[in-house]
Scaffold this motif. Sequence first.
Motif, PDB file in Angstrom:
ATOM      1  N   VAL A 119     -62.670  48.258 -27.527  1.00 29.97           N
ATOM      2  CA  VAL A 119     -63.585  49.216 -28.163  1.00 29.97           C
ATOM      3  C   VAL A 119     -65.029  48.817 -27.883  1.00 29.97           C
ATOM      4  N   ARG A 120     -65.317  47.532 -28.042  1.00 31.30           N
ATOM      5  CA  ARG A 120     -66.678  47.036 -27.802  1.00 31.30           C
ATOM      6  C   ARG A 120     -67.096  47.266 -26.352  1.00 31.30           C
ATOM      7  N   MET A 121     -66.176  47.028 -25.417  1.00 25.83           N
ATOM      8  CA  MET A 121     -66.488  47.249 -23.996  1.00 25.83           C
ATOM      9  C   MET A 121     -66.725  48.732 -23.717  1.00 25.83           C
ATOM     10  N   SER A 122     -65.927  49.594 -24.324  1.00 25.32           N
ATOM     11  CA  SER A 122     -66.112  51.036 -24.129  1.00 25.32           C
ATOM     12  C   SER A 122     -67.478  51.471 -24.646  1.00 25.32           C
ATOM     13  N   GLN A 123     -67.885  50.937 -25.795  1.00 25.73           N
ATOM     14  CA  GLN A 123     -69.212  51.264 -26.324  1.00 25.73           C
ATOM     15  C   GLN A 123     -70.304  50.766 -25.384  1.00 25.73           C
ATOM     16  N   ARG A 124     -70.099  49.583 -24.851  1.00 29.67           N
ATOM     17  CA  ARG A 124     -71.087  49.016 -23.915  1.00 29.67           C
ATOM     18  C   ARG A 124     -71.174  49.866 -22.649  1.00 29.67           C
ATOM     19  N   ILE A 125     -70.029  50.315 -22.151  1.00 33.70           N
ATOM     20  CA  ILE A 125     -70.007  51.173 -20.957  1.00 33.70           C
ATOM     21  C   ILE A 125     -70.758  52.466 -21.235  1.00 33.70           C
ATOM     22  N   THR A 126     -70.565  53.042 -22.407  1.00 28.87           N
ATOM     23  CA  THR A 126     -71.265  54.272 -22.779  1.00 28.87           C
ATOM     24  C   THR A 126     -72.775  54.044 -22.773  1.00 28.87           C
ATOM     25  N   HIS A 127     -73.220  52.936 -23.375  1.00 32.93           N
ATOM     26  CA  HIS A 127     -74.655  52.635 -23.404  1.00 32.93           C
ATOM     27  C   HIS A 127     -75.199  52.366 -22.003  1.00 32.93           C
ATOM     28  N   LEU A 128     -74.467  51.604 -21.206  1.00 32.40           N
ATOM     29  CA  LEU A 128     -74.914  51.312 -19.842  1.00 32.40           C
ATOM     30  C   LEU A 128     -74.993  52.583 -19.003  1.00 32.40           C
TER      31      LEU A 128
END
Length: 131
Positions: free
Chosen positions: A93-102
């Motif tokens: 979940v944290r990685m998916s959020q990071r991908i969205t922000h990036l």
Amino acid sequence: MRIGELSERTGVTRRMLRYYEEQGLIASQRCSNGYRDYEEPCVDRVQQVRGLLDAGLPTQTIRRILPCLGPPGRIDIPNPTPETIALLERECVRMSQRITHLTRNRDAMAAYLAEVRRAAPVEPATAQSAR
């Protein structure tokens, strides 16, 4: 192999290799002269650690999942605990959020760059070749 060779083969600084060892991510034997001696599989392990760090996982999470990682590309979790599953789900979940922000930041930067290029005056070819 000594720490210098491991550093050269993995592209990871000696300082970072010592840090990985302090964090329990890699292990070495000590020679009689006190030098660290790393086994050949440590090269793959350092590359796995580097990839997991680059993916945004914290070292404490990496330390917990390293026993599940075999050679590159193989994951072996014979009896995952509910805690391990929950940990991995949180990290996904944290990685998916990071991908969205990036992705959002990359798109904004690309739009800005396109606007700068569109607004920039084009220099004549003779002025460029004189440089």
